[in-house]
Design a protein around this motif. Structure first.
Motif, PDB file in Angstrom:
ATOM      1  N   ALA A   5     -10.540 -12.520   5.147  1.00 49.61           N
ATOM      2  CA  ALA A   5     -11.471 -11.758   4.312  1.00 49.61           C
ATOM      3  C   ALA A   5     -12.727 -12.610   4.172  1.00 49.61           C
ATOM      4  O   ALA A   5     -12.736 -13.609   3.453  1.00 49.61           O
ATOM      5  CB  ALA A   5     -10.861 -11.459   2.957  1.00 49.61           C
ATOM      6  N   ASP A  13     -15.476  -8.909   2.210  1.00 42.79           N
ATOM      7  CA  ASP A  13     -15.210  -7.862   3.211  1.00 42.79           C
ATOM      8  C   ASP A  13     -13.701  -7.635   3.205  1.00 42.79           C
ATOM      9  O   ASP A  13     -12.930  -8.437   3.720  1.00 42.79           O
ATOM     10  CB  ASP A  13     -15.686  -8.309   4.590  1.00 42.79           C
ATOM     11  N   THR A  14     -13.282  -6.541   2.613  1.00 46.15           N
ATOM     12  CA  THR A  14     -11.848  -6.260   2.441  1.00 46.15           C
ATOM     13  C   THR A  14     -11.267  -5.393   3.552  1.00 46.15           C
ATOM     14  O   THR A  14     -10.142  -4.899   3.419  1.00 46.15           O
ATOM     15  CB  THR A  14     -11.596  -5.580   1.081  1.00 46.15           C
ATOM     16  N   THR A  15     -11.977  -5.257   4.646  1.00 43.84           N
ATOM     17  CA  THR A  15     -11.514  -4.409   5.747  1.00 43.84           C
ATOM     18  C   THR A  15     -10.093  -4.759   6.179  1.00 43.84           C
ATOM     19  O   THR A  15      -9.251  -3.872   6.359  1.00 43.84           O
ATOM     20  CB  THR A  15     -12.460  -4.537   6.959  1.00 43.84           C
ATOM     21  N   LYS A  18      -7.556  -4.346   2.712  1.00 44.55           N
ATOM     22  CA  LYS A  18      -7.732  -3.220   1.797  1.00 44.55           C
ATOM     23  C   LYS A  18      -6.416  -2.559   1.386  1.00 44.55           C
ATOM     24  O   LYS A  18      -6.218  -2.229   0.226  1.00 44.55           O
ATOM     25  CB  LYS A  18      -8.647  -2.181   2.409  1.00 44.55           C
ATOM     26  N   ASN A  19      -5.497  -2.353   2.313  1.00 42.63           N
ATOM     27  CA  ASN A  19      -4.235  -1.660   2.024  1.00 42.63           C
ATOM     28  C   ASN A  19      -3.026  -2.522   2.376  1.00 42.63           C
ATOM     29  O   ASN A  19      -2.001  -2.010   2.809  1.00 42.63           O
ATOM     30  CB  ASN A  19      -4.186  -0.336   2.782  1.00 42.63           C
ATOM     31  N   ALA A  87      -6.109   1.445  -7.223  1.00 45.22           N
ATOM     32  CA  ALA A  87      -7.319   0.697  -6.893  1.00 45.22           C
ATOM     33  C   ALA A  87      -7.459  -0.521  -7.791  1.00 45.22           C
ATOM     34  O   ALA A  87      -7.107  -0.490  -8.969  1.00 45.22           O
ATOM     35  CB  ALA A  87      -8.540   1.602  -7.042  1.00 45.22           C
ATOM     36  N   GLN A  89      -9.995  -4.273  -8.371  1.00 49.23           N
ATOM     37  CA  GLN A  89     -11.094  -5.160  -8.000  1.00 49.23           C
ATOM     38  C   GLN A  89     -10.502  -6.554  -7.847  1.00 49.23           C
ATOM     39  O   GLN A  89      -9.769  -7.021  -8.712  1.00 49.23           O
ATOM     40  CB  GLN A  89     -12.173  -5.184  -9.082  1.00 49.23           C
ATOM     41  N   GLY A 106     -14.560  -7.766  -4.307  1.00 45.01           N
ATOM     42  CA  GLY A 106     -14.244  -6.719  -3.347  1.00 45.01           C
ATOM     43  C   GLY A 106     -13.262  -5.751  -3.981  1.00 45.01           C
ATOM     44  O   GLY A 106     -12.764  -5.982  -5.088  1.00 45.01           O
ATOM     45  N   TYR A 107     -12.963  -4.676  -3.283  1.00 45.25           N
ATOM     46  CA  TYR A 107     -12.051  -3.658  -3.807  1.00 45.25           C
ATOM     47  C   TYR A 107     -10.922  -3.421  -2.814  1.00 45.25           C
ATOM     48  O   TYR A 107     -11.156  -3.330  -1.611  1.00 45.25           O
ATOM     49  CB  TYR A 107     -12.801  -2.356  -4.096  1.00 45.25           C
ATOM     50  N   ILE A 108      -9.694  -3.367  -3.365  1.00 46.26           N
ATOM     51  CA  ILE A 108      -8.512  -3.138  -2.544  1.00 46.26           C
ATOM     52  C   ILE A 108      -7.675  -2.036  -3.174  1.00 46.26           C
ATOM     53  O   ILE A 108      -7.984  -1.562  -4.270  1.00 46.26           O
ATOM     54  CB  ILE A 108      -7.665  -4.425  -2.370  1.00 46.26           C
ATOM     55  N   ASN A 109      -6.609  -1.662  -2.498  1.00 46.22           N
ATOM     56  CA  ASN A 109      -5.683  -0.662  -3.007  1.00 46.22           C
ATOM     57  C   ASN A 109      -4.267  -1.227  -2.955  1.00 46.22           C
ATOM     58  O   ASN A 109      -3.837  -1.721  -1.924  1.00 46.22           O
ATOM     59  CB  ASN A 109      -5.767   0.613  -2.166  1.00 46.22           C
TER      60      ASN A 109
END
Length: 139
Positions: A5, A13-15, A18-19, A87, A89, A106-109
């Motif tokens: 990350a 960058d949580t690409t 993210k999940n 969701a 942060q 960043g934001y994740i799930n």
């Protein structure tokens, strides 16, 4: 296995992450935050705030790896980060003493576990406990 990350201008960058985290899991792959090489000499922690619930969790202090190309903070989420779902942060916070010097967000799930197998025990609230005792006394 670890996931990268990258942090640029205080944004994670949580690409790749993210999940990645699942509710109730006790072990997860390692996440490596790659930060600017100028951020040396700091103590680091990862914080997470669920957006739909009033819960904030924080990791213990993480010793970074400082190199000429980047400062890396390697974090493995523990069970405290998987209590709920939804969701969230996530932030990587660098401090010097008690002063925050750097923060990236960043934001994740957190994926919901519908099976119920890995969820913690739910405690009855005080009213439910009193009603259960009353029912037991009546019977």
């Amino acid at each position: 296995m670890s996931y990268l990350a990258t942090v640029t201008n205080s944004v994670i960058d949580t690409t790749n992450i993210k999940n990645l985290i699942v509710q109730g899991e006790t072990s997860h792959p390692t996440i490596v935050f790659s930060l600017s090489p100028t951020l040396t000499g700091l103590s680091w922690k990862v914080r997470m705030t669920y957006l739909s619930f009033n819960l904030v969790v924080e990791s213990s202090a993480i010793t970074p790896t400082e190199g000429a190309q980047a400062v890396t903070v390697t974090w493995t989420p523990d069970a405290s980060f998987t209590t709920l779902y939804g969701a969230a942060q996530i932030s990587v916070v660098g401090t010097s003493g008690s002063t925050t010097v750097a923060r990236a967000i960043g934001y994740i799930n957190i994926a919901r576990d519908w099976s119920g197998e890995s969820q913690g025990t739910v405690s009855l609230d005080l009213f439910e406990q009193l009603m259960a005792q009353a029912e037991l006394a009546v019977s």
